[in-house]
Design a protein around this motif. Structure first.
Motif, PDB file in Angstrom:
ATOM      1  N   ASP A   5       0.807  -1.214   0.000  1.00  0.00           N
ATOM      2  CA  ASP A   5       0.000   0.000   0.000  1.00  0.00           C
ATOM      3  C   ASP A   5       0.847   1.275   0.000  1.00  0.00           C
ATOM      4  O   ASP A   5       0.312   2.371  -0.003  1.00  0.00           O
ATOM      5  N   HIS A   6       2.165   1.134   0.028  1.00  0.00           N
ATOM      6  CA  HIS A   6       3.062   2.280   0.113  1.00  0.00           C
ATOM      7  C   HIS A   6       3.823   2.485  -1.197  1.00  0.00           C
ATOM      8  O   HIS A   6       3.917   1.589  -2.021  1.00  0.00           O
ATOM      9  N   ASP A   7       4.369   3.665  -1.331  1.00  0.00           N
ATOM     10  CA  ASP A   7       5.190   4.026  -2.480  1.00  0.00           C
ATOM     11  C   ASP A   7       6.355   3.035  -2.595  1.00  0.00           C
ATOM     12  O   ASP A   7       7.108   2.832  -1.630  1.00  0.00           O
ATOM     13  N   ALA A   8       6.513   2.438  -3.756  1.00  0.00           N
ATOM     14  CA  ALA A   8       7.558   1.433  -3.971  1.00  0.00           C
ATOM     15  C   ALA A   8       8.955   1.984  -3.693  1.00  0.00           C
ATOM     16  O   ALA A   8       9.818   1.277  -3.179  1.00  0.00           O
ATOM     17  N   GLU A   9       9.177   3.241  -3.993  1.00  0.00           N
ATOM     18  CA  GLU A   9      10.493   3.845  -3.759  1.00  0.00           C
ATOM     19  C   GLU A   9      10.780   3.961  -2.266  1.00  0.00           C
ATOM     20  O   GLU A   9      11.892   3.716  -1.821  1.00  0.00           O
ATOM     21  N   THR A  10       9.784   4.313  -1.477  1.00  0.00           N
ATOM     22  CA  THR A  10       9.959   4.401  -0.025  1.00  0.00           C
ATOM     23  C   THR A  10      10.268   3.027   0.555  1.00  0.00           C
ATOM     24  O   THR A  10      11.177   2.880   1.378  1.00  0.00           O
ATOM     25  N   VAL A  11       9.527   2.029   0.136  1.00  0.00           N
ATOM     26  CA  VAL A  11       9.757   0.655   0.597  1.00  0.00           C
ATOM     27  C   VAL A  11      11.174   0.226   0.247  1.00  0.00           C
ATOM     28  O   VAL A  11      11.907  -0.312   1.091  1.00  0.00           O
ATOM     29  N   LYS A  12      11.596   0.499  -0.978  1.00  0.00           N
ATOM     30  CA  LYS A  12      12.939   0.132  -1.437  1.00  0.00           C
ATOM     31  C   LYS A  12      14.013   0.828  -0.594  1.00  0.00           C
ATOM     32  O   LYS A  12      14.994   0.202  -0.187  1.00  0.00           O
ATOM     33  N   ARG A  13      13.833   2.115  -0.327  1.00  0.00           N
ATOM     34  CA  ARG A  13      14.827   2.851   0.450  1.00  0.00           C
ATOM     35  C   ARG A  13      14.935   2.328   1.876  1.00  0.00           C
ATOM     36  O   ARG A  13      16.029   2.227   2.422  1.00  0.00           O
ATOM     37  N   ILE A  14      13.796   1.987   2.489  1.00  0.00           N
ATOM     38  CA  ILE A  14      13.822   1.430   3.848  1.00  0.00           C
ATOM     39  C   ILE A  14      14.552   0.085   3.844  1.00  0.00           C
ATOM     40  O   ILE A  14      15.438  -0.146   4.668  1.00  0.00           O
ATOM     41  N   ARG A  15      14.180  -0.793   2.928  1.00  0.00           N
ATOM     42  CA  ARG A  15      14.825  -2.116   2.850  1.00  0.00           C
ATOM     43  C   ARG A  15      16.331  -1.985   2.617  1.00  0.00           C
ATOM     44  O   ARG A  15      17.119  -2.662   3.277  1.00  0.00           O
ATOM     45  N   GLU A  16      16.716  -1.147   1.666  1.00  0.00           N
ATOM     46  CA  GLU A  16      18.143  -0.986   1.364  1.00  0.00           C
ATOM     47  C   GLU A  16      18.909  -0.434   2.559  1.00  0.00           C
ATOM     48  O   GLU A  16      20.012  -0.883   2.853  1.00  0.00           O
ATOM     49  N   HIS A  17      18.323   0.530   3.256  1.00  0.00           N
ATOM     50  CA  HIS A  17      18.982   1.094   4.433  1.00  0.00           C
ATOM     51  C   HIS A  17      19.200   0.010   5.489  1.00  0.00           C
ATOM     52  O   HIS A  17      20.297  -0.124   6.041  1.00  0.00           O
ATOM     53  N   LEU A  18      18.149  -0.759   5.766  1.00  0.00           N
ATOM     54  CA  LEU A  18      18.255  -1.817   6.775  1.00  0.00           C
ATOM     55  C   LEU A  18      19.244  -2.896   6.358  1.00  0.00           C
ATOM     56  O   LEU A  18      20.054  -3.354   7.175  1.00  0.00           O
ATOM     57  N   LEU A  19      19.200  -3.312   5.103  1.00  0.00           N
ATOM     58  CA  LEU A  19      20.153  -4.321   4.623  1.00  0.00           C
ATOM     59  C   LEU A  19      21.580  -3.808   4.720  1.00  0.00           C
ATOM     60  O   LEU A  19      22.475  -4.536   5.173  1.00  0.00           O
ATOM     61  N   ASP A  20      21.815  -2.571   4.307  1.00  0.00           N
ATOM     62  CA  ASP A  20      23.165  -1.993   4.396  1.00  0.00           C
ATOM     63  C   ASP A  20      23.655  -1.982   5.837  1.00  0.00           C
ATOM     64  O   ASP A  20      24.789  -2.373   6.122  1.00  0.00           O
ATOM     65  N   PHE A  21      22.814  -1.529   6.752  1.00  0.00           N
ATOM     66  CA  PHE A  21      23.181  -1.462   8.164  1.00  0.00           C
ATOM     67  C   PHE A  21      23.512  -2.858   8.694  1.00  0.00           C
ATOM     68  O   PHE A  21      24.559  -3.062   9.325  1.00  0.00           O
TER      69      PHE A  21
END
Length: 91
Positions: A5-21
């Protein structure tokens, strides 16, 4: 409200940030559905660090019923939590 239900770009940025961390801290390649606790990558001490990181990185406060291991079990679960709490990446 789910991830879809959320913007795909926002979801992608959250996932990438968490994976990087997580990859930086564990020195392991991970996928967004890796069970961090079952894999032994996250100890109880690191789980607290992860909680503090999620709150600071996404501007959310995790409390009450949201403060459970299942919400931190994987990057996907943490992404759902951040979105549910109205958080966004603070780049």
């Amino acid at each position: 409200m789910s991830v879809t239900d959320h913007d795909a770009e926002t979801v992608k940025r959250i996932r990438e940030h968490l994976l990087d961390f997580l990859e930086q801290r564990t020195r392991q390649n991970l996928t967004s559905d890796t069970d961090l606790f079952a894999s032994g990558l996250v100890s109880s001490m690191f789980a607290m660090e992860l909680l503090v990181h999620v709150e600071g990185a996404f501007g959310v406060s995790v409390a009450g019923p949201d403060l459970k291991l299942d919400n931190f079990r994987s990057v996907d679960a943490m992404t759902e939590l951040v979105l549910r709490l109205g958080g966004t990446p603070r780049d």
